[in-house]
Design a protein around this motif. Structure first.
Motif, short mmCIF file in Angstrom:
data_model
loop_
_atom_site.label_atom_id
_atom_site.label_comp_id
_atom_site.label_asym_id
_atom_site.label_seq_id
_atom_site.Cartn_x
_atom_site.Cartn_y
_atom_site.Cartn_z
N LEU A 82 -58.08 -22.75 -32.98
CA LEU A 82 -58.17 -23.71 -32.31
C LEU A 82 -57.21 -23.43 -31.33
CD1 LEU A 82 -59.31 -26.07 -31.21
CD2 LEU A 82 -57.42 -27.73 -32.93
N THR A 83 -57.20 -23.09 -30.17
CA THR A 83 -56.15 -22.62 -29.08
C THR A 83 -55.86 -22.79 -27.76
OG1 THR A 83 -54.82 -20.43 -28.61
CG2 THR A 83 -57.18 -20.39 -28.46
N MET A 84 -55.06 -22.39 -26.77
CA MET A 84 -55.32 -23.30 -25.77
C MET A 84 -55.25 -21.73 -24.77
SD MET A 84 -50.92 -23.15 -24.68
CE MET A 84 -49.88 -22.98 -25.87
N HIS A 85 -55.68 -19.99 -25.37
CA HIS A 85 -55.69 -19.20 -25.39
C HIS A 85 -57.20 -18.76 -24.28
CE1 HIS A 85 -51.81 -18.23 -25.99
NE2 HIS A 85 -51.76 -18.70 -26.81
N ASP A 86 -56.89 -19.01 -23.38
CA ASP A 86 -58.70 -18.84 -22.80
C ASP A 86 -58.51 -17.52 -22.44
OD1 ASP A 86 -61.08 -18.72 -21.90
OD2 ASP A 86 -61.20 -20.65 -20.18
N ASN A 106 -58.65 -28.30 -24.93
CA ASN A 106 -59.06 -28.94 -24.56
C ASN A 106 -60.40 -29.20 -24.31
OD1 ASN A 106 -60.11 -26.25 -23.16
ND2 ASN A 106 -58.85 -26.75 -21.41
N ALA A 107 -61.24 -28.05 -25.74
CA ALA A 107 -62.66 -28.82 -25.43
C ALA A 107 -62.99 -30.34 -25.84
CB ALA A 107 -63.56 -27.48 -26.68
N PRO A 108 -64.01 -30.94 -25.52
CA PRO A 108 -64.08 -31.71 -25.77
C PRO A 108 -64.55 -31.89 -27.39
CG PRO A 108 -65.49 -31.34 -23.82
CD PRO A 108 -64.57 -30.24 -25.14
#
Length: 217
Positions: A82-86, A106-108
């Motif tokens: 689970l990360t912010m790195h896209d 930022n996923a639902p």
């Protein structure tokens, strides 16, 4: 119940995830950790079904290293990043390290619940946003076609470096593994990309996938 261990260096994030997930959809949060070494200890102590692992934890062992070590110690435990790195490079390094899934912070909420259930059931989960550009580039190359013999143009060293690059290793890491200079790695990388008609690192990953060079455990 799916037993879940949450690993993140931010107390607020861990607390929020616990409030969101504990008791939802047959999920039980059995523990939390703030860095990689603690995550490994807690996993061995609590034997979770799924570890929800952050990648960036600057005050201890990072998520990629912890994922690799935990996967080797407890391969039966599913690890969901689970990360912010896209970013495709992070994605493939996570998979190579043993992660079963990859989802963005930022996923639902519904997607996160679905991802946890998916990896707990032994399946893989890849966040659609994280892989969008990768798949787009792949389809473009399929549409445009590639020379069937382009791979044979590569030297043995270039093929070796292609495999390391595709698995997410940096030029510096490749140089260390192969005991050559970073400049030599960059030279081989430039040559192989020119031979293959490839312009970006994600395209190299796509090409390696098609050639069967990536063998993730």
């Amino acid at each position: 119940m799916i037993k879940l261990l949450i690993v993140d260096d931010h107390v607020v994030v861990r607390s929020g995830l616990m409030m969101l997930l504990n008791g939802k959809d047959n999920i039980e949060v059995i523990g939390e950790a703030s860095e990689g070494d603690e995550a490994i200890r807690k996993a061995q102590e609590l034997n979770p079904d799924v570890v929800l692992m952050d990648l960036s934890m600057p005050h201890g062992k990072d998520g990629l290293t912890a994922t690799k070590e935990l996967h080797e110690l407890m391969p039966q435990v599913a690890i969901l990043i689970l990360t912010m790195h896209d970013d495709e490079e992070y994605l493939f390094r996570a998979i190579h390290s043993g992660a079963s899934g990859y989802i963005l912070k930022n996923a639902p909420h519904e997607d996160l619940l679905s991802a946890i259930h998916s990896v707990a059931s032994g399946n893989a989960y890849l966040n659609p946003t994280a892989t969008k550009s990768l798949m787009s580039g792949y389809m473009d190359r399929v549409k445009n076609g590639e020379g069937s013999n382009s791979f044979e143009l590569l030297s043995d060293r270039e093929k070796e470096i292609l495999e390391w690059i595709a698995k997410g290793y940096s030029n510096k890491e490749i140089a260390s593994h192969l005991v050559i200079s970073v400049k030599t790695v960059e030279s081989h990388k430039s040559n192989l990309m020119e031979k293959l008609g490839i312009k970006t690192r994600p395209e190299l990953v796509e090409y390696a996938m098609k050639k069967g060079l990536l063998r993730f455990e």
